[in-house]
Structure formats: structure tokens, C-alpha cells
Design a protein around this motif. Structure first.
Motif, PDB file in Angstrom:
ATOM      1  N   THR A 133       1.387  35.575  59.450  1.00  0.00           N
ATOM      2  CA  THR A 133       2.387  34.695  59.375  1.00  0.00           C
ATOM      3  C   THR A 133       2.728  34.117  57.909  1.00  0.00           C
ATOM      4  O   THR A 133       3.421  33.899  57.623  1.00  0.00           O
ATOM      5  CB  THR A 133       2.198  33.554  60.480  1.00  0.00           C
ATOM      6  OG1 THR A 133       2.040  33.980  61.791  1.00  0.00           O
ATOM      7  CG2 THR A 133       3.184  32.533  60.586  1.00  0.00           C
ATOM      8  N   TRP A 157       6.528  24.217  62.712  1.00  0.00           N
ATOM      9  CA  TRP A 157       6.642  24.540  63.910  1.00  0.00           C
ATOM     10  C   TRP A 157       7.117  25.881  63.866  1.00  0.00           C
ATOM     11  O   TRP A 157       6.734  26.560  64.831  1.00  0.00           O
ATOM     12  CB  TRP A 157       7.874  23.749  64.508  1.00  0.00           C
ATOM     13  CG  TRP A 157       9.146  23.769  63.904  1.00  0.00           C
ATOM     14  CD1 TRP A 157       9.774  23.073  62.563  1.00  0.00           C
ATOM     15  CD2 TRP A 157      10.314  24.882  64.049  1.00  0.00           C
ATOM     16  NE1 TRP A 157      10.953  23.569  62.365  1.00  0.00           N
ATOM     17  CE2 TRP A 157      11.300  24.616  63.162  1.00  0.00           C
ATOM     18  CE3 TRP A 157      10.512  26.029  65.092  1.00  0.00           C
ATOM     19  CZ2 TRP A 157      12.404  25.345  63.174  1.00  0.00           C
ATOM     20  CZ3 TRP A 157      11.463  26.473  64.926  1.00  0.00           C
ATOM     21  CH2 TRP A 157      12.559  26.397  63.983  1.00  0.00           C
ATOM     22  N   LEU A 158       8.030  26.637  62.929  1.00  0.00           N
ATOM     23  CA  LEU A 158       8.242  27.906  63.065  1.00  0.00           C
ATOM     24  C   LEU A 158       7.094  28.714  62.673  1.00  0.00           C
ATOM     25  O   LEU A 158       6.880  29.930  63.291  1.00  0.00           O
ATOM     26  CB  LEU A 158       9.438  28.215  61.923  1.00  0.00           C
ATOM     27  CG  LEU A 158       9.997  29.675  61.917  1.00  0.00           C
ATOM     28  CD1 LEU A 158      10.548  29.944  62.877  1.00  0.00           C
ATOM     29  CD2 LEU A 158      11.112  29.710  60.516  1.00  0.00           C
ATOM     30  N   CYS A 161       5.266  29.125  65.746  1.00  0.00           N
ATOM     31  CA  CYS A 161       6.195  30.282  66.871  1.00  0.00           C
ATOM     32  C   CYS A 161       5.832  31.445  66.258  1.00  0.00           C
ATOM     33  O   CYS A 161       5.693  32.527  67.349  1.00  0.00           O
ATOM     34  CB  CYS A 161       7.861  29.913  66.681  1.00  0.00           C
ATOM     35  SG  CYS A 161       8.006  28.329  67.464  1.00  0.00           S
ATOM     36  N   GLY A 165       4.244  34.505  68.382  1.00  0.00           N
ATOM     37  CA  GLY A 165       5.052  35.979  68.470  1.00  0.00           C
ATOM     38  C   GLY A 165       4.127  37.110  68.456  1.00  0.00           C
ATOM     39  O   GLY A 165       4.161  37.982  69.097  1.00  0.00           O
TER      40      GLY A 165
END
Length: 517
Positions: A133, A157-158, A161, A165
């Protein structure tokens, strides 16, 4: 494909140990090597910790640290190869510990080893998801204009996510047949070999200037930002990138029940993957270090990558300096990101196999659920999803804490290599006549090799539990000792209160036809 009438040598030894063949045995040496190589991964260990290790003591300590760590890690690989050759089972370390420790201590040894390994592998999925990430965050930033040009830097927050994912994608892929994973791991091997060669060769050529050999091999520099003032301590911390990168070679052992001729091919895969990574990894470190343009600028929060990811800034400086754009850096970061994707996939495979093996012997709560094998694909799909769920829980503190990667990396390393220590110690102290050697046998050299390996593992675990920044504050504190202490404390409490009464270690599923192993 033509079936051979004779029984596979690995399956024969498995039956002697009291286990029947349940998983599909179709992995060749090359496929097993590919999975082991992919789990170690050229990029995924070095890339995320390169910046912090360089900062502690400068380039010389980082570069020579890789050589020192590779040397001592070789003893661990050789010791494990001998044991793998004798015990070609999916439970690998856990099974080895039980049989090597003997009837009295076997259950406790296998209990400790299994939980160390489970903790390490689940956290290992988290390290790949987090670092993957992080690379993707840098790719997005450079694609949208860089930090100086108003580019988009993914918020927490992203970040979470994307982390979730990636974990879910790996779980979905691991629910398919093993052939799919094996094919993807072979792609991973070539991806890393070709991608690694491209980066190692291209990066120093593209960079407008390269550092002299005296800088790379002999320059020692301690950054004040770390707060570390002791030279020896700084050198120890600079070795962390090498100690984190050079493990995972036991992945071949997790797949031995699915590998043809595992008693021979398992050890070959372990040692080959370790040797390949040692050589190519050093070349990658040298390429990055020679290509540094301005050492202090790499950590500047106002630079193009927001000072968040040192390898990304090195790549950007090289390509922007020559071509006045960062497209080449973005392409190479995508190659590196692909390695994180493949490594996470492989570690998920290994983690699920360990949980499956432990569940098969009743060592996990609700074992009947996690030991189920998918009727069509013949993979432990329930164990896969358990590992993915735990990995996601491990990543939730990303929203609040800045030191999550430090903690996950430490937990992963201590758990993973701590699991190596149990069977190696048991092999070192057991009576030689009780050991049934496989084709790979060290003979009289076994005890000295195991002693060096065990001592090195203990040192590695200790270093990963030390503070990495000073002064120690809430946002710089290494939470791994507290987290591991709580988890291992609960596991040991469970053993004392309940599990020691019923947990006997590996449970045979072939009845009464074999003698003492």
C-alpha cells in the motif's frame, strides 16, 4: 499425465510418519522453488526498510550488514534443510519440533512452534499489505503531480482500504486450485528476476551522477533525527533491513506434502532461494545506494515523495534528473509493487497451510472448521479466510497510529524466525541415534551448525524488540514487545490451564501400522 506405479519418496516418508496423503502432490522442484523465492522476495524486504536502515548508520553499515546477515542466515537455512529432508510434512516447523523434542517435551515444543509460526505468517501477510500500500501511495502521488506539484497523497482511511483490498484479493486467489497459485508464483519468480535485473542495471545508468565506491562501502553517518547516539547500537539497527529480508525460505517446507520427491527437493528449494536472494538482494542495495543524489534530501518532507518513501525518491531523482519527468520511476515502482502483490499471495498460501496443519491436530479453537479442505480445489480454503480476517484486524490501528509498520514487522520477524528456533534447538540437543536422516544429512557438523543458527535467531529476535527511535514517546514506541507479550502470554496461559491436558502435537491419520519414528 502418465501415473508412475511406484510411490513418491516424499509420500512414502509421510506414511512412515503416520500421515496419509490428502493434499494433491503435483508441485515440481521448480514450482516449489518459485513459491519459496516469491515468499522471500527480492524487493519486499529491502524496499520498505531501506530508508530507515540507511538513516541509522549510513551506507557502509547497510551494505556490509547484508553480507554479514546472509552469512549467518546460511547456517539457519542449512540446519532447516537437514530437518526438512527427514520430515517432509505440511506442518513443517510445528511437526519437526514435536518429533525432535521427544515424547515428553514434544507437545509443548510443537505448541510453541506452531503459534510462533502462525503469528509470524499472519503478521507477514500484514507486512506485505502495508508495504504494498505504501508503494501504491507513492505511485499515486507521482502520477498526480508529485508532492511539490499538488499530487494526491492517500490519507489514512484510504491507506487502510487499500490494505484490506489487497488482503481480500490474496484470499480470493488462494481459494482456487493450487495450480493457479503455482502459476502465479512462477510468474512472480520471473517478474522479480527480470524486474530486479532491470532495476539493478538501469538505475545507476540513468542516474546523472553516482556516488563513489568510498561512499557506498566505507561512509558511516548517523542521522540526528533517529535520536540514536551509540555507534554500535546504530549499526545493529541498520542490520534490520537484512534480517527482515532474509527469511521466508521455509515456504518450501510448508508445501512438502504437495511436492514431488519432497525429501530431496524441499532442502534444494530452501537453500537455492536463500542463495539467490542473498546475491540479487545485495545487488539491489548497491544499485539504490550508488544512485543516491543527495542523502539528506531523501528524508525532506517537502520533496517530491513527501519524504515518506526513500526508494521512490531515489528512483524519481534518477529519472527526473536525466529526462525531466518521473515516468520511468513510476514504471519501476509498479514492478516493485508487483513483487509485494506476489509475495503477499505466497505468504497467504503458507499461512493457510500452517493453520490447516495445526487444526488437523486440534490445536486451534474450532479446529473442525479450519481443517476442512475444499472438496473441488483441494486447498484449505477456510484456513485461508481465517488468516485474511486476522490480518485485517492487525491493520485496523493504521487509522490512529504512525508506528504500525514497525510493530507488524517486528511481530512478523520474531514470530517467523522464533518458530525456526524451536526445532533447531531440539535437533541440537537430541540424541543422534534418535534422528532418522533424509537424503540431506549434515552428520557430525549438525550440532555446530544448529548452535550457530540458534544463537543467530535469538539475537535477531532480541534486536527487533528494541526501541528504534529516541526519545521514546507514544508515537515512536516499538509496540511489538507489548503486543507479543500479551498474545504469547494468553497462548501460554491456555496451555497451562487447559491445552496441556489434551494437545499431543501432530496426530497421525494412518492407524497403528508404524513403529517408533
Amino acid at each position: 499425465m502418465e501415473k508412475h506405479p511406484e510411490i513418491d519418496s516424499g509420500e512414502k516418508r509421510l506414511n512412515e510418519l503416520g500421515y496419509k496423503q490428502e493434499l494433491r502432490r503435483e508441485m515440481t522442484l521448480f514450482k516449489t522453488l518459485a513459491i519459496s523465492f516469491s515468499t522471500m522476495s527480492l524487493f519486499t524486504g529491502i524496499t520498505p526498510l531501506y530508508g530507515s536502515s540507511l538513516q541509522y548508520a549510513g551506507p557502509a553499515s547497510l551494505v556490509w550488514g547484508w553480507v554479514v546477515v546472509s552469512f549467518f542466515t546460511g547456517f539457519v537455512g542449512v540446519a532447516m534443510s537437514e530437518i526438512c529432508s527427514s520430515f517432509p510434512t505440511t506442518g513443517s516447523l510445528y511437526f519437526w519440533a514435536a518429533h525432535l523434542a521427544g515424547a515428553k517435551w514434544g507437545p509443548f515444543a510443537s505448541w510453541c512452534c506452531a503459534w510462533f509460526e502462525t503469528i509470524g505468517l499472519v503478521a507477514g501477510i500484514g507486512t506485505q499489505a502495508y508495504a504494498g500500500t505504501e508503494v501504491l501511495q507513492s505511485i499515486i502521488l507521482l502520477c498526480t503531480g508529485t508532492n511539490k506539484g499538488g499530487g494526491y497523497f492517500a490519507p489514512k482511511w484510504l491507506f487502510l482500504c487499500i490494505y484490506i483490498g489487497l488482503t481480500l484479493i490474496w484470499a480470493v486467489l488462494n481459494t482456487f486450485a493450487l495450480e493457479v497459485i503455482a502459476i502465479l508464483d512462477i510468474i512472480s519468480m520471473w517478474w522479480q528476476m527480470i524486474g530486479g535485473a532491470v532495476i539493478v542495471i538501469m538505475l545507476p545508468l540513468v542516474a546523472m551522477t553516482t556516488k563513489p565506491a568510498s561512499f557506498v562501502f566505507s561512509h558511516f553517518e548517523m542521522a540526528s533525527s533517529t535520536g540514536v547516539t551509540n555507534h554500535a547500537y546504530a549499526v545493529m539497527l541498520s542490520f534490520l533491513v537484512s534480517q527482515y529480508s532474509l527469511y521466508g525460505y521455509d515456504a518450501a517446507a510448508h508445501l512438502t506434502e504437495e511436492t514431488k520427491g519432497a525429501d530431496k527437493n524441499g532442502p534444494i528449494a530452501i537453500l537455492s532461494s536463500l542463495g539467490i536472494i542473498a546475491v540479487i538482494g545485495w545487488a539491489y542495495i548497491l544499485a539504490l545506494t550508488f544512485s543516491i543524489q543527495d542523502l539528506s534530501y531523501l528524508y525532506d518532507p517537502s520533496n517530491e515523495t513527501a519524504g515518506a518513501f526513500v526508494p521512490a525518491q531515489i528512483l524519481y531523482d534518477a529519472f527526473y534528473g536525466r529526462y525531466q519527468n518521473g515516468t520511468g520511476a513510476i514504471i519501476l515502482l509498479i514492478v516493485i509493487w508487483g513483487s509485494f502483490f506476489f509475495a503477499g499471495l505466497s505468504i497467504t498460501t503458507s499461512a493457510a497451510r500452517v493453520v490447516y496443519a495445526l487444526s488437523r491436530d486440534g490445536g486451534v479453537p474450532f479446529s473442525t472448521i479450519w481443517r476442512k479442505v475444499h472438496p473441488k480445489h483441494k486447498v484449505p480454503s477456510n484456513a485461508v479466510w481465517l488468516c485474511a480476517s486476522l490480518c485485517i484486524l492487525l491493520g485496523l490501528p493504521i487509522l490512529k497510529l504512525d508506528v504500525v509498520f514497525t510493530a507488524i514487522t517486528s511481530i512478523c520477524t520474531v514470530g517467523w524466525v522464533g518458530g525456526y528456533a524451536v526445532p533447531i534447538f531440539a535437533r541440537m540437543v537430541m540424541a543422534e541415534e534418535n534422528f532418522k536422516p533424509g537424503p540431506f544429512y549434515l552428520g557430525r557438523a549438525s550440532r555446530p551448525v544448529c548452535l550457530i543458527a540458534f544463537t543467530w535467531i535469538c539475537y535477531t529476535c532480541a534486536v527487533f524488540l528494541l526501541p528504534t527511535y529516541y526519545p521514546i514517546k507514544w508515537d515512536t514506541f516499538n509496540y511489538a514487545p507489548a503486543a507479543l507479550g500479551i498474545v504469547l502470554g494468553l497462548i501460554m496461559l491456555w496451555w497451562v490451564v487447559d491445552a496441556r491436558r489434551w494437545f499431543k502435537g501432530p496426530v497421525r491419520n494412518i492407524d497403528g501400522q508404524h513403529g517408533k519414528v
